[in-house]
Motif scaffolding. Structure first.
Motif, PDB file in Angstrom:
ATOM      1  N   MET A  63      85.825  -5.671 -24.865  1.00 40.58           N
ATOM      2  CA  MET A  63      85.551  -5.661 -23.837  1.00 40.58           C
ATOM      3  C   MET A  63      84.346  -4.838 -23.716  1.00 40.58           C
ATOM      4  O   MET A  63      83.300  -5.441 -23.120  1.00 40.58           O
ATOM      5  CB  MET A  63      86.591  -4.793 -22.915  1.00 40.58           C
ATOM      6  N   ASP A  64      83.861  -3.647 -24.561  1.00 41.24           N
ATOM      7  CA  ASP A  64      82.670  -3.263 -24.693  1.00 41.24           C
ATOM      8  C   ASP A  64      81.557  -4.153 -24.952  1.00 41.24           C
ATOM      9  O   ASP A  64      80.447  -4.071 -24.571  1.00 41.24           O
ATOM     10  CB  ASP A  64      82.791  -2.054 -25.431  1.00 41.24           C
ATOM     11  N   THR A  65      81.856  -4.870 -25.941  1.00 42.40           N
ATOM     12  CA  THR A  65      80.958  -5.995 -26.570  1.00 42.40           C
ATOM     13  C   THR A  65      80.455  -6.969 -25.482  1.00 42.40           C
ATOM     14  O   THR A  65      79.142  -6.940 -25.035  1.00 42.40           O
ATOM     15  CB  THR A  65      81.578  -6.806 -27.552  1.00 42.40           C
ATOM     16  N   PHE A  66      81.597  -7.365 -24.634  1.00 40.56           N
ATOM     17  CA  PHE A  66      81.434  -8.294 -23.641  1.00 40.56           C
ATOM     18  C   PHE A  66      80.244  -7.709 -22.617  1.00 40.56           C
ATOM     19  O   PHE A  66      79.509  -8.240 -22.018  1.00 40.56           O
ATOM     20  CB  PHE A  66      82.505  -8.755 -23.029  1.00 40.56           C
ATOM     21  N   LEU A  67      80.815  -6.300 -22.331  1.00 38.76           N
ATOM     22  CA  LEU A  67      79.830  -5.640 -21.217  1.00 38.76           C
ATOM     23  C   LEU A  67      78.513  -5.245 -21.591  1.00 38.76           C
ATOM     24  O   LEU A  67      77.717  -5.179 -20.833  1.00 38.76           O
ATOM     25  CB  LEU A  67      80.789  -4.677 -20.621  1.00 38.76           C
ATOM     26  N   ALA A  68      78.222  -5.262 -22.816  1.00 36.32           N
ATOM     27  CA  ALA A  68      77.041  -4.685 -23.450  1.00 36.32           C
ATOM     28  C   ALA A  68      75.937  -5.601 -23.444  1.00 36.32           C
ATOM     29  O   ALA A  68      74.743  -5.396 -23.638  1.00 36.32           O
ATOM     30  CB  ALA A  68      77.092  -3.679 -24.746  1.00 36.32           C
ATOM     31  N   VAL A  69      76.316  -6.905 -23.499  1.00 35.85           N
ATOM     32  CA  VAL A  69      75.517  -8.020 -23.925  1.00 35.85           C
ATOM     33  C   VAL A  69      74.927  -8.956 -22.577  1.00 35.85           C
ATOM     34  O   VAL A  69      75.522  -8.511 -21.445  1.00 35.85           O
ATOM     35  CB  VAL A  69      76.161  -9.050 -24.867  1.00 35.85           C
ATOM     36  N   GLU A  70      73.735  -9.351 -22.641  1.00 29.71           N
ATOM     37  CA  GLU A  70      73.158  -9.818 -21.541  1.00 29.71           C
ATOM     38  C   GLU A  70      72.906 -11.477 -21.947  1.00 29.71           C
ATOM     39  O   GLU A  70      72.720 -11.784 -23.156  1.00 29.71           O
ATOM     40  CB  GLU A  70      71.721  -9.279 -21.079  1.00 29.71           C
ATOM     41  N   PHE A  71      72.947 -12.364 -21.147  1.00 24.69           N
ATOM     42  CA  PHE A  71      72.555 -13.762 -21.193  1.00 24.69           C
ATOM     43  C   PHE A  71      70.980 -13.824 -21.881  1.00 24.69           C
ATOM     44  O   PHE A  71      70.154 -13.256 -21.128  1.00 24.69           O
ATOM     45  CB  PHE A  71      72.823 -14.574 -19.937  1.00 24.69           C
ATOM     46  N   SER A  72      70.885 -14.798 -22.815  1.00 24.69           N
ATOM     47  CA  SER A  72      69.752 -14.931 -23.413  1.00 24.69           C
ATOM     48  C   SER A  72      68.358 -15.570 -22.602  1.00 24.69           C
ATOM     49  O   SER A  72      67.273 -15.317 -22.802  1.00 24.69           O
ATOM     50  CB  SER A  72      69.660 -15.615 -24.852  1.00 24.69           C
ATOM     51  N   GLN A  73      68.884 -16.388 -21.714  1.00 21.80           N
ATOM     52  CA  GLN A  73      67.897 -17.178 -20.998  1.00 21.80           C
ATOM     53  C   GLN A  73      67.244 -18.118 -21.713  1.00 21.80           C
ATOM     54  O   GLN A  73      65.921 -18.870 -21.241  1.00 21.80           O
ATOM     55  CB  GLN A  73      66.939 -16.135 -20.143  1.00 21.80           C
ATOM     56  N   ALA A  74      67.633 -18.437 -22.854  1.00 24.85           N
ATOM     57  CA  ALA A  74      66.968 -19.318 -23.822  1.00 24.85           C
ATOM     58  C   ALA A  74      67.070 -20.811 -23.404  1.00 24.85           C
ATOM     59  O   ALA A  74      68.090 -20.930 -22.741  1.00 24.85           O
ATOM     60  CB  ALA A  74      67.683 -19.294 -25.217  1.00 24.85           C
ATOM     61  N   GLU A  75      65.944 -21.520 -23.238  1.00 24.08           N
ATOM     62  CA  GLU A  75      65.774 -22.776 -22.727  1.00 24.08           C
ATOM     63  C   GLU A  75      67.061 -23.667 -23.118  1.00 24.08           C
ATOM     64  O   GLU A  75      67.586 -24.336 -22.442  1.00 24.08           O
ATOM     65  CB  GLU A  75      64.326 -23.419 -22.951  1.00 24.08           C
ATOM     66  N   ARG A  76      67.353 -23.665 -24.223  1.00 25.88           N
ATOM     67  CA  ARG A  76      68.445 -24.607 -24.596  1.00 25.88           C
ATOM     68  C   ARG A  76      69.701 -24.229 -24.225  1.00 25.88           C
ATOM     69  O   ARG A  76      70.492 -24.994 -24.019  1.00 25.88           O
ATOM     70  CB  ARG A  76      68.621 -24.700 -26.604  1.00 25.88           C
ATOM     71  N   HIS A  77      70.034 -22.970 -23.793  1.00 26.76           N
ATOM     72  CA  HIS A  77      71.312 -22.511 -23.368  1.00 26.76           C
ATOM     73  C   HIS A  77      71.364 -22.867 -21.838  1.00 26.76           C
ATOM     74  O   HIS A  77      72.216 -23.249 -21.340  1.00 26.76           O
ATOM     75  CB  HIS A  77      71.574 -21.136 -23.667  1.00 26.76           C
ATOM     76  N   LEU A  78      70.130 -22.657 -20.933  1.00 24.97           N
ATOM     77  CA  LEU A  78      70.147 -23.071 -19.870  1.00 24.97           C
ATOM     78  C   LEU A  78      70.223 -24.356 -19.564  1.00 24.97           C
ATOM     79  O   LEU A  78      70.941 -25.007 -18.512  1.00 24.97           O
ATOM     80  CB  LEU A  78      68.359 -22.866 -19.199  1.00 24.97           C
ATOM     81  N   ARG A  79      69.869 -25.281 -20.614  1.00 25.85           N
ATOM     82  CA  ARG A  79      69.953 -26.904 -20.478  1.00 25.85           C
ATOM     83  C   ARG A  79      71.374 -27.192 -20.577  1.00 25.85           C
ATOM     84  O   ARG A  79      71.972 -27.939 -19.907  1.00 25.85           O
ATOM     85  CB  ARG A  79      69.039 -27.387 -21.436  1.00 25.85           C
ATOM     86  N   ARG A  80      72.125 -26.467 -21.622  1.00 28.87           N
ATOM     87  CA  ARG A  80      73.606 -27.031 -21.937  1.00 28.87           C
ATOM     88  C   ARG A  80      74.316 -26.308 -20.672  1.00 28.87           C
ATOM     89  O   ARG A  80      75.214 -27.099 -20.160  1.00 28.87           O
ATOM     90  CB  ARG A  80      73.996 -26.178 -23.114  1.00 28.87           C
ATOM     91  N   LEU A  81      74.041 -25.223 -20.047  1.00 28.59           N
ATOM     92  CA  LEU A  81      74.754 -24.677 -18.913  1.00 28.59           C
ATOM     93  C   LEU A  81      74.604 -25.399 -17.743  1.00 28.59           C
ATOM     94  O   LEU A  81      75.529 -25.659 -16.944  1.00 28.59           O
ATOM     95  CB  LEU A  81      74.460 -23.098 -18.770  1.00 28.59           C
ATOM     96  N   ALA A  82      73.630 -25.999 -17.265  1.00 28.82           N
ATOM     97  CA  ALA A  82      73.219 -26.966 -16.455  1.00 28.82           C
ATOM     98  C   ALA A  82      73.983 -28.350 -16.575  1.00 28.82           C
ATOM     99  O   ALA A  82      74.721 -28.571 -15.566  1.00 28.82           O
ATOM    100  CB  ALA A  82      71.790 -27.269 -16.359  1.00 28.82           C
ATOM    101  N   LYS A  83      74.168 -28.859 -17.729  1.00 28.84           N
ATOM    102  CA  LYS A  83      75.071 -29.832 -18.026  1.00 28.84           C
ATOM    103  C   LYS A  83      76.504 -29.492 -17.696  1.00 28.84           C
ATOM    104  O   LYS A  83      77.150 -30.390 -16.944  1.00 28.84           O
ATOM    105  CB  LYS A  83      74.870 -30.453 -19.449  1.00 28.84           C
ATOM    106  N   VAL A  84      76.985 -28.385 -18.147  1.00 26.99           N
ATOM    107  CA  VAL A  84      78.341 -27.963 -17.875  1.00 26.99           C
ATOM    108  C   VAL A  84      78.471 -27.681 -16.332  1.00 26.99           C
ATOM    109  O   VAL A  84      79.649 -28.318 -15.791  1.00 26.99           O
ATOM    110  CB  VAL A  84      78.634 -26.815 -18.561  1.00 26.99           C
ATOM    111  N   ALA A  85      77.671 -27.190 -15.821  1.00 26.05           N
ATOM    112  CA  ALA A  85      77.564 -26.737 -14.183  1.00 26.05           C
ATOM    113  C   ALA A  85      77.748 -28.192 -13.391  1.00 26.05           C
ATOM    114  O   ALA A  85      78.266 -28.054 -12.269  1.00 26.05           O
ATOM    115  CB  ALA A  85      76.483 -25.964 -13.705  1.00 26.05           C
ATOM    116  N   SER A  86      77.224 -29.025 -13.880  1.00 24.45           N
ATOM    117  CA  SER A  86      77.000 -30.371 -13.170  1.00 24.45           C
ATOM    118  C   SER A  86      78.530 -31.036 -12.936  1.00 24.45           C
ATOM    119  O   SER A  86      78.825 -31.724 -12.131  1.00 24.45           O
ATOM    120  CB  SER A  86      76.115 -31.312 -13.755  1.00 24.45           C
ATOM    121  N   LEU A  87      79.535 -30.599 -13.921  1.00 26.14           N
ATOM    122  CA  LEU A  87      80.670 -31.308 -13.834  1.00 26.14           C
ATOM    123  C   LEU A  87      81.478 -30.533 -12.568  1.00 26.14           C
ATOM    124  O   LEU A  87      82.357 -31.034 -12.187  1.00 26.14           O
ATOM    125  CB  LEU A  87      81.573 -30.750 -15.247  1.00 26.14           C
TER     126      LEU A  87
END
Length: 152
Positions: free
Chosen positions: A121-145
């Motif tokens: 839980m501490d690890t999960f809460l301490a980290v931020e999303f990277s905003q890397a282009e490749r991750h944004l692209r992949r998440l857009a594909k998942v969100a489109s579902l």
């Protein structure tokens, strides 16, 4: 950080410990239940309201606990905007947020102990999303579902 948390009977004791830990760490906790141990309760009755407050931004992140964490994960991911995962290890707790923008951590009250759960839980809460282009692209594909009808 404002954190939502929920459980059924399978994770009730662990949830109580995690609420205390979160508050001691200075987080604001939104507890959506269960509020008492009831062996006949059902995880969707608590995980769905938690997932909704995560999806609509009333909390920044959510923690769902059931007996194994599997049911909570499956249930939470039915709510558009939720990216939940069953996590058992430190690497996945970190990577799930950094790369996959995970906003709900799911754990099993019968599979992890309090010390491991706190670390995850501490690890999960301490980290931020990277905003890397490749991750944004992949998440857009998942969100489109979430908005496309399933093809036959």
């Amino acid at each position: 950080m404002r954190i939502g948390i929920a459980t059924d009977h399978g994770g009730f004791e662990l949830k109580e410990e995690m609420v205390a830990h979160l508050r001691e760490a200075g987080h604001e906790v939104v507890d959506v239940g269960a509020y008492s141990l009831n062996p006949g309760d059902d995880y969707p009755d608590f995980v769905i309201p938690l997932a909704r407050v995560v999806a609509d931004g009333r909390v920044e992140r959510g923690v769902a606990i059931c007996g194994s964490g599997v049911g909570a994960s499956v249930c939470a991911n039915k709510i558009p905007g939720v990216r939940a995962a069953l996590i058992h290890d430190h690497f996945s707790a970190r990577q799930g947020v950094e790369d996959d923008h995970m906003n709900m951590l799911c754990m099993g009250g019968r599979t992890v102990g309090p010390a491991v759960a706190q670390d995850l839980m501490d690890t999960f809460l301490a980290v931020e999303f990277s905003q890397a282009e490749r991750h944004l692209r992949r998440l857009a594909k998942v969100a489109s579902l979430e908005v496309q009808p399933l093809s036959k």
